[in-house]
Design a protein around this motif. Sequence first.
Motif, PDB file in Angstrom:
ATOM      1  N   GLY A  33       0.793  -1.223   0.000  1.00  0.00           N
ATOM      2  CA  GLY A  33       0.000   0.000   0.000  1.00  0.00           C
ATOM      3  C   GLY A  33       0.823   1.268   0.000  1.00  0.00           C
ATOM      4  N   LEU A  34       2.149   1.152   0.015  1.00  0.00           N
ATOM      5  CA  LEU A  34       3.013   2.329  -0.012  1.00  0.00           C
ATOM      6  C   LEU A  34       3.843   2.360  -1.287  1.00  0.00           C
ATOM      7  CD1 LEU A  34       4.380   2.431   3.658  1.00  0.00           C
ATOM      8  CD2 LEU A  34       2.500   3.761   2.683  1.00  0.00           C
ATOM      9  N   LYS A  35       4.277   3.558  -1.663  1.00  0.00           N
ATOM     10  CA  LYS A  35       5.154   3.719  -2.815  1.00  0.00           C
ATOM     11  C   LYS A  35       6.598   3.871  -2.329  1.00  0.00           C
ATOM     12  CE  LYS A  35       1.650   6.113  -5.582  1.00  0.00           C
ATOM     13  NZ  LYS A  35       1.305   7.381  -6.295  1.00  0.00           N
ATOM     14  N   THR A  36       7.528   3.378  -3.115  1.00  0.00           N
ATOM     15  CA  THR A  36       8.940   3.512  -2.777  1.00  0.00           C
ATOM     16  C   THR A  36       9.378   4.960  -2.939  1.00  0.00           C
ATOM     17  OG1 THR A  36       9.395   1.241  -3.488  1.00  0.00           O
ATOM     18  CG2 THR A  36      11.276   2.761  -3.382  1.00  0.00           C
ATOM     19  N   GLY A  37      10.172   5.450  -1.997  1.00  0.00           N
ATOM     20  CA  GLY A  37      10.698   6.816  -2.102  1.00  0.00           C
ATOM     21  C   GLY A  37      11.562   6.978  -3.344  1.00  0.00           C
ATOM     22  N   ILE A  38      11.408   8.104  -4.004  1.00  0.00           N
ATOM     23  CA  ILE A  38      12.199   8.375  -5.209  1.00  0.00           C
ATOM     24  C   ILE A  38      12.750   9.797  -5.158  1.00  0.00           C
ATOM     25  CG2 ILE A  38      10.930   6.749  -6.665  1.00  0.00           C
ATOM     26  CD1 ILE A  38       9.391   9.138  -7.821  1.00  0.00           C
ATOM     27  N   ALA A  39      13.777  10.022  -5.951  1.00  0.00           N
ATOM     28  CA  ALA A  39      14.372  11.352  -6.034  1.00  0.00           C
ATOM     29  C   ALA A  39      14.604  11.701  -7.496  1.00  0.00           C
ATOM     30  CB  ALA A  39      15.697  11.392  -5.276  1.00  0.00           C
ATOM     31  N   LEU A  40      14.162  12.878  -7.888  1.00  0.00           N
ATOM     32  CA  LEU A  40      14.396  13.395  -9.239  1.00  0.00           C
ATOM     33  C   LEU A  40      15.617  14.299  -9.177  1.00  0.00           C
ATOM     34  CD1 LEU A  40      13.526  13.844 -12.187  1.00  0.00           C
ATOM     35  CD2 LEU A  40      12.126  15.753 -11.385  1.00  0.00           C
ATOM     36  N   ILE A  41      16.646  13.953  -9.936  1.00  0.00           N
ATOM     37  CA  ILE A  41      17.910  14.695  -9.902  1.00  0.00           C
ATOM     38  C   ILE A  41      18.065  15.504 -11.190  1.00  0.00           C
ATOM     39  CG2 ILE A  41      20.417  14.512  -9.676  1.00  0.00           C
ATOM     40  CD1 ILE A  41      19.949  11.796  -8.305  1.00  0.00           C
ATOM     41  N   VAL A  42      18.246  16.808 -11.029  1.00  0.00           N
ATOM     42  CA  VAL A  42      18.430  17.710 -12.161  1.00  0.00           C
ATOM     43  C   VAL A  42      19.877  18.202 -12.150  1.00  0.00           C
ATOM     44  CG1 VAL A  42      17.679  19.840 -13.279  1.00  0.00           C
ATOM     45  CG2 VAL A  42      16.029  18.439 -12.012  1.00  0.00           C
ATOM     46  N   VAL A  43      20.591  17.969 -13.250  1.00  0.00           N
ATOM     47  CA  VAL A  43      22.003  18.334 -13.323  1.00  0.00           C
ATOM     48  C   VAL A  43      22.205  19.490 -14.298  1.00  0.00           C
ATOM     49  CG1 VAL A  43      24.337  17.522 -13.864  1.00  0.00           C
ATOM     50  CG2 VAL A  43      22.683  15.962 -12.821  1.00  0.00           C
ATOM     51  N   ASP A  44      22.905  20.526 -13.838  1.00  0.00           N
ATOM     52  CA  ASP A  44      23.265  21.655 -14.691  1.00  0.00           C
ATOM     53  C   ASP A  44      24.516  21.270 -15.473  1.00  0.00           C
ATOM     54  OD1 ASP A  44      23.241  24.503 -15.552  1.00  0.00           O
ATOM     55  OD2 ASP A  44      25.140  24.552 -14.438  1.00  0.00           O
ATOM     56  N   LYS A  45      24.382  21.081 -16.799  1.00  0.00           N
ATOM     57  CA  LYS A  45      25.489  20.545 -17.589  1.00  0.00           C
ATOM     58  C   LYS A  45      26.755  21.401 -17.575  1.00  0.00           C
ATOM     59  CE  LYS A  45      23.155  17.400 -20.762  1.00  0.00           C
ATOM     60  NZ  LYS A  45      22.933  17.024 -22.179  1.00  0.00           N
ATOM     61  N   PRO A  46      26.657  22.718 -17.667  1.00  0.00           N
ATOM     62  CA  PRO A  46      27.903  23.502 -17.664  1.00  0.00           C
ATOM     63  C   PRO A  46      28.748  23.332 -16.404  1.00  0.00           C
ATOM     64  CG  PRO A  46      26.091  24.831 -18.488  1.00  0.00           C
ATOM     65  CD  PRO A  46      25.492  23.573 -17.942  1.00  0.00           C
ATOM     66  N   SER A  47      28.081  23.238 -15.245  1.00  0.00           N
ATOM     67  CA  SER A  47      28.823  23.183 -13.982  1.00  0.00           C
ATOM     68  C   SER A  47      28.878  21.788 -13.373  1.00  0.00           C
ATOM     69  CB  SER A  47      28.194  24.135 -12.962  1.00  0.00           C
ATOM     70  OG  SER A  47      26.900  23.680 -12.593  1.00  0.00           O
ATOM     71  N   GLY A  48      27.937  20.928 -13.738  1.00  0.00           N
ATOM     72  CA  GLY A  48      27.864  19.606 -13.136  1.00  0.00           C
ATOM     73  C   GLY A  48      27.151  19.598 -11.798  1.00  0.00           C
ATOM     74  N   GLU A  49      26.739  20.791 -11.299  1.00  0.00           N
ATOM     75  CA  GLU A  49      26.035  20.870 -10.019  1.00  0.00           C
ATOM     76  C   GLU A  49      24.633  20.283 -10.171  1.00  0.00           C
ATOM     77  OE1 GLU A  49      27.246  21.807  -7.132  1.00  0.00           O
ATOM     78  OE2 GLU A  49      29.206  22.263  -8.009  1.00  0.00           O
ATOM     79  N   ASN A  50      24.099  19.750  -9.056  1.00  0.00           N
ATOM     80  CA  ASN A  50      22.797  19.092  -9.132  1.00  0.00           C
ATOM     81  C   ASN A  50      21.804  19.657  -8.128  1.00  0.00           C
ATOM     82  OD1 ASN A  50      22.502  17.191  -6.605  1.00  0.00           O
ATOM     83  ND2 ASN A  50      24.623  16.954  -7.274  1.00  0.00           N
ATOM     84  N   ARG A  51      20.540  19.439  -8.415  1.00  0.00           N
ATOM     85  CA  ARG A  51      19.447  19.741  -7.508  1.00  0.00           C
ATOM     86  C   ARG A  51      18.601  18.482  -7.395  1.00  0.00           C
ATOM     87  NH1 ARG A  51      22.424  23.207  -7.100  1.00  0.00           N
ATOM     88  NH2 ARG A  51      22.161  25.481  -7.147  1.00  0.00           N
TER      89      ARG A  51
END
Length: 257
Positions: A33-51
């Motif tokens: 009855g529960l969903k598995t936790g997930i994370a959406l990762i957004v990467v800025d290509k010029p710097s490689g930094e992520n959110r």
Amino acid sequence: MVGTVGADSYGAQLRNNLSAHGVDVSGVDVRDGLKTGIALIVVDKPSGENRIILSPEANHALHAKDFKTGGLTQKLGKVDLLIMQLEIPLETVLAALAAARKEGVSVLLNPAPAQRLLDAAYDGLAHLVVNETEAAMLGGVDVSVLDTSSGCESVARWFVEKGVRNVIITLGGRGVYFMNGGSSGKRGLVPAEKAKVVDTTAAGDTFVGQYALDVVVDGEAFDIEAAVRKANKAAAKTVERVGAQDSIPWRDELVGL
């Protein structure tokens, strides 16, 4: 590994992948009855930094009572080091800390996503690993304080005075500041490794993994500065690759670094 996943394809994928790599997943419960936790990762290509955008879902089904009753408390008596972060309820983290303290198990806390903690969370904590944003939030200072070595030292000392034995503050491209609050009293800034940054995802996780490995393997001979240097090199390998789990280097890739 201890945690909870949903009875869905994501949960099965995560458990199977961990198991295939030698991780004991008998402590990872599957909750109907529960969903598995997930994370959406957004990467800025010029710097490689992520959110990272996190949906905890089943992560929040691991409750404090699980560490007060049942088999999870007994598991803590069989481990060398308990590693935790804050993607499970804070009450659960505090209960696990208390159980570990009772069993004499050392704890490494990587408090992310960051939120203010009670003083009790720091008392007797063996290892605290934070990035500069987390260190500033937990220490109640502006992040600009950590722009200098003296600022890093003052924040690290604040944690030590709260009861933390080893403090690690990762500073991205500037390196890593460390402080031992015990007999060695070692402290200082380890410069960042040179790397072609492609994707910073999992750099912190890699750092914690390599650092924790040294804690467990070296035992009483553990040297915080040597461990930070090795963890720094491992993390530098990670940022040169795309992805999360897939970007983490194998141990044999770090030989000779």
